[in-house]
Structures are given as C-alpha cells and as structure tokens.
Design an enzyme around this catalytic site. Sequence first.
Site, short mmCIF file in Angstrom:
data_model
loop_
_atom_site.label_atom_id
_atom_site.label_comp_id
_atom_site.label_asym_id
_atom_site.label_seq_id
_atom_site.Cartn_x
_atom_site.Cartn_y
_atom_site.Cartn_z
N HIS A 141 -76.12 -31.76 -2.59
CA HIS A 141 -76.17 -32.72 -1.48
C HIS A 141 -75.81 -32.02 -0.16
O HIS A 141 -75.75 -32.66 0.88
CB HIS A 141 -75.14 -33.84 -1.69
CG HIS A 141 -75.52 -34.83 -2.77
ND1 HIS A 141 -76.81 -35.28 -2.96
CD2 HIS A 141 -74.76 -35.47 -3.70
CE1 HIS A 141 -76.82 -36.13 -3.97
NE2 HIS A 141 -75.60 -36.27 -4.43
N TYR A 230 -88.88 -40.75 -1.06
CA TYR A 230 -88.80 -41.64 -2.22
C TYR A 230 -89.98 -42.61 -2.19
O TYR A 230 -90.63 -42.87 -3.21
CB TYR A 230 -87.47 -42.39 -2.12
CG TYR A 230 -87.15 -43.33 -3.25
CD1 TYR A 230 -86.53 -42.86 -4.40
CD2 TYR A 230 -87.41 -44.69 -3.14
CE1 TYR A 230 -86.19 -43.73 -5.43
CE2 TYR A 230 -87.08 -45.57 -4.15
CZ TYR A 230 -86.47 -45.08 -5.30
OH TYR A 230 -86.13 -45.95 -6.31
P1 A3P Z 1 -81.12 -48.27 -5.53
O1 A3P Z 1 -79.63 -48.30 -5.37
O2 A3P Z 1 -81.84 -48.63 -4.26
O3 A3P Z 1 -81.61 -49.00 -6.70
P2 A3P Z 1 -79.48 -41.04 -6.30
O4 A3P Z 1 -80.16 -40.66 -7.55
O5 A3P Z 1 -79.76 -40.09 -5.17
O6 A3P Z 1 -78.05 -41.32 -6.51
O7 A3P Z 1 -80.19 -42.38 -5.80
C1 A3P Z 1 -79.99 -43.55 -6.50
C2 A3P Z 1 -81.14 -44.49 -6.22
O8 A3P Z 1 -82.29 -44.06 -6.95
C3 A3P Z 1 -80.81 -45.88 -6.67
O9 A3P Z 1 -81.53 -46.73 -5.78
C4 A3P Z 1 -81.39 -45.88 -8.07
O10 A3P Z 1 -81.62 -47.17 -8.59
C5 A3P Z 1 -82.67 -45.11 -7.86
N1 A3P Z 1 -83.19 -44.51 -9.09
C6 A3P Z 1 -82.48 -43.96 -10.11
N2 A3P Z 1 -83.30 -43.52 -11.05
C7 A3P Z 1 -84.57 -43.80 -10.66
C8 A3P Z 1 -85.85 -43.60 -11.26
N3 A3P Z 1 -86.00 -43.03 -12.44
N4 A3P Z 1 -86.92 -44.01 -10.55
C9 A3P Z 1 -86.78 -44.60 -9.34
N5 A3P Z 1 -85.60 -44.82 -8.74
C10 A3P Z 1 -84.49 -44.42 -9.39
#
Ligand code: A3P
Length: 336
Positions: A141, A230
Amino acid sequence: MESSLPSSQILDSDGNAERKNEAKNYNEVMSTLPKVKGLRGDDYYLYQGFWYAPFFLERLMSVQEHFHPQSTDIFVASFPKTGTTWLKALTFAIFTRSRLSGSTTSSLLSKMPHDCVPFLNYNLAQNPSNRDLTIPLLSTHVPYSCLPKSIISSCCKIIYICRDAKDAFVSLWYFHATLQRSKNVEPLPLEEAFELFCNGIANFGPYWNHVLGYWRASLEFPEKILFLTYEEMKKDTAAHVKKLAEFMGCSFTLEEEEEGEVQKIIGMCSFEKLSNLEVNKNGKCLLDISIPIPNSIFFRKGEIGDWANHLTPEMGARLDDIMERKLKGSGLKLPR
Ligand code: A3P
C-alpha cells in the site's frame, strides 16, 4: 539471486538487540514528525508527504532501509480498500494457472488472497520467510514516492489499482468500523472520518496523491507500471485478465482461450466465489501483529457506487470536487 529479506532479520546474529535498536531509531524519527489523530483513534504521522499509523510507518522505514526485490518480482500496489484482494487473487490465479491441476492454484480455495500474495510491509517486514520464492508476487500500500529505492530502480513491474474516492472512503470506513467493533471499541463516526479523509488524513493518504504518484509513474514507465481502476476491471474483467497476463509476461495462448481459461480465472476470483469460501467466511489473517483480522471483512459488497447508500449527495459532491481539483492537469479522470 538478490535477497528479499530485511537485513536486520538475516544478519541478526545478535538477534533481538539489533532489532530493538532499530525500533528505537524509528521511534526517534517518529517523535520529530507532525502528527494528528487518525481514523483508527491512534496518531498518524506525516512522513515523506504521506500519513501513516505507527505500526505501518515503522515497517515502512524498515523496508525502505533493508528490502531488496528479486528482479522478476511483480508488485500489486494500491491504496487500502480499492480492490487489492481481488487484484491479488487475479494475478495469483493468472500466474499459477499452468499448475491448475496441482496444489498452487487451489491455494486460493484454502488461503485468503492476502496469504497467497504477501504484503511487503506487513508479512515480509515481520517474517521474511512469509514468501514463496517461486511466486514473484508481492503487494504494497506504500505510495510510489515512498517505495524502497531498490524497487524504484529495479526492473520489477508494478500493477496499481484505484477506484472512485467515494467508494474507497465508504469501504475504508466500514473496514475500520467492523474492526473497531470487533474489539469492542466504538468507531469514529462516519462524518468525522469523512472530514479526515477530505483533508487527506488516512493511512497512506492523501488518497489523491497516492493515485497521482502511480499515475505519473505509469505515464513515465508504461512498460513497468500498469495503472488500472476497479470500475473498468468490473466492466470488462475478461479484457483486464488478458491485459494482466500480457503485462506479467504470461499471456494466454489461443488454446487456453479456447478452453475457457480466462473465464475460469474470472469465476474463481469473483466476489461470489471468494466470499463464500470457508477460509474467507471464517478464517483470520495476521496483517497486524496485534489483531487477527477476520478474512470476511475484506469482502463487503464488491459493488460500484455503494457510496450513495452511506454518504449524502453533498458529501459525494464535495469529495468529487476535491478529487477533480487535485487531479486537474494530470490527464487522469477516475471513473465514477
Ligand atoms: P466494498 O467495501 O466496496 O464492498 P481491498 O481488497 O483493497 O481491501 O478492497 C476491498 C474492496 O474490494 C471491498 O469493497 C470488497 O468488497 C471488494 N472486493 C473484495 N474481493 C472482491 C472480488 N473478488 N471482486 C470484487 N470486489 C472485491
């Protein structure tokens, strides 16, 4: 082969003493930095233009000093909550697909994506053996300008993902609120956290500068840095999976495409599939030494535009306006 281990942990014949000295030095540096109260309730420190909670800053300073990548390493880079977990799953599945029948790809069925692609400044800073050297995938990050010089000057590739700031903020707030509640701590109210975010105060923030750093680097070194969003990845996942494979140097063959390999990977890494796996429903990961984090909180909704269910239109317009002003002249316009 170059070592990827922090030297304090390789050369540590005197063990703890050396590590304690290093921590003491980092604490001394921290004591000179500007600080504010952050989203987690602890102090965030301003270091090289970005805000960090102490846990992350200490590890960042350590990896800046000691980390050396392998020349073939590929980094998944992101601001928290912008799609890291998904991108890790996809890159891991793409890279290991030739072993589909073996145990590696099925790792995603039994291991959380964060355990398949280790974080540079959590897993590796703490325990260098937290890495399978046959898989050149790491993640971070850390903002581009704060990456260890050994990464910037290497020929390592970086894949960066970002998303609409409103959705990133809402996702971040829910993540922290869930974590705080799991520790019986009342989270910072959403409105107060929003105020901090709009002022750039977030772990690894300001968000806009995080995005801009990687954006500009991707323009300067397009062969080394792939910049993704995304939203675009959601809209056409197949095209992005192929683009990722090409960038990573493991393009799909015609035969693989005909056999539906791309679709298999998309299905395997989908929100529905991953979030329903036992390991992601009930497992925990240790990204922060003090708190085992339930894997389930990395899978919330996985939707575009969910911010509208949590922020007022005025809050949304304010953050859009900030992002527009900050990104002005950069040539970057994030999808909403
Ligand atoms: P939301 O909180 O909007 O649902 P990170 O992985 O950087 O921590 O980001 C988390 C975000 O990515 C969350 O968004 C989560 O739900 C979403 N996310 C996690 N796995 C995913 C997947 N396989 N496909 C799409 N989105 C995903």
